[in-house]
Design a protein around this motif. Structure first.
Motif, PDB file in Angstrom:
ATOM      1  N   MET A 180       0.844  -1.185   0.000  1.00  0.00           N
ATOM      2  CA  MET A 180       0.000   0.000   0.000  1.00  0.00           C
ATOM      3  C   MET A 180       0.885   1.243   0.000  1.00  0.00           C
ATOM      4  O   MET A 180       1.990   1.211   0.551  1.00  0.00           O
ATOM      5  CB  MET A 180      -0.901  -0.015   1.236  1.00  0.00           C
ATOM      6  CG  MET A 180      -1.750  -1.273   1.346  1.00  0.00           C
ATOM      7  SD  MET A 180      -2.632  -1.361   2.896  1.00  0.00           S
ATOM      8  CE  MET A 180      -3.770  -0.038   2.701  1.00  0.00           C
ATOM      9  N   PRO A 181       0.429   2.350  -0.590  1.00  0.00           N
ATOM     10  CA  PRO A 181       1.231   3.573  -0.573  1.00  0.00           C
ATOM     11  C   PRO A 181       1.592   4.022   0.840  1.00  0.00           C
ATOM     12  O   PRO A 181       2.645   4.599   1.069  1.00  0.00           O
ATOM     13  CB  PRO A 181       0.337   4.605  -1.261  1.00  0.00           C
ATOM     14  CG  PRO A 181      -0.632   3.820  -2.064  1.00  0.00           C
ATOM     15  CD  PRO A 181      -0.805   2.515  -1.348  1.00  0.00           C
ATOM     16  N   SER A 182       0.733   3.725   1.803  1.00  0.00           N
ATOM     17  CA  SER A 182       0.990   4.131   3.190  1.00  0.00           C
ATOM     18  C   SER A 182       1.831   3.112   3.959  1.00  0.00           C
ATOM     19  O   SER A 182       2.098   3.305   5.137  1.00  0.00           O
ATOM     20  CB  SER A 182      -0.336   4.357   3.904  1.00  0.00           C
ATOM     21  OG  SER A 182      -1.096   3.163   3.908  1.00  0.00           O
TER      22      SER A 182
END
Length: 72
Positions: free
Chosen positions: A39-41
């Motif tokens: 995930m980008p986070s």
């Protein structure tokens, strides 16, 4: 001790808080470290009482649980 560990001690299902892949972030939340972050986070956030099919017991959590009494 988290709510989920209390539930595990009471014989409930296996939750993220008792998994060796879960990283506790406090306040009954954490991140799943089962796989590399996708995930980008970063790693996916989970609650301590979430669950999935990849659960593997954390030996350190098992040490916090009360001993099993099979004399009942």
């Amino acid at each position: 001790m988290s709510r989920a560990i209390d539930r595990v001690a009471a014989g409930a299902e296996r939750y993220c808080a008792g998994c060796c892949f879960w990283a506790d972030e406090g306040d009954n939340t954490g991140t799943c470290r089962r796989y590399a972050p996708t995930m980008p986070s970063g790693f996916p956030a989970t609650a301590d009482d979430d669950w999935c099919g990849d659960f593997e017991a954390d030996p350190e959590v098992a040490l916090m649980l009360p001993p099993f009494d099979d004399e009942d």
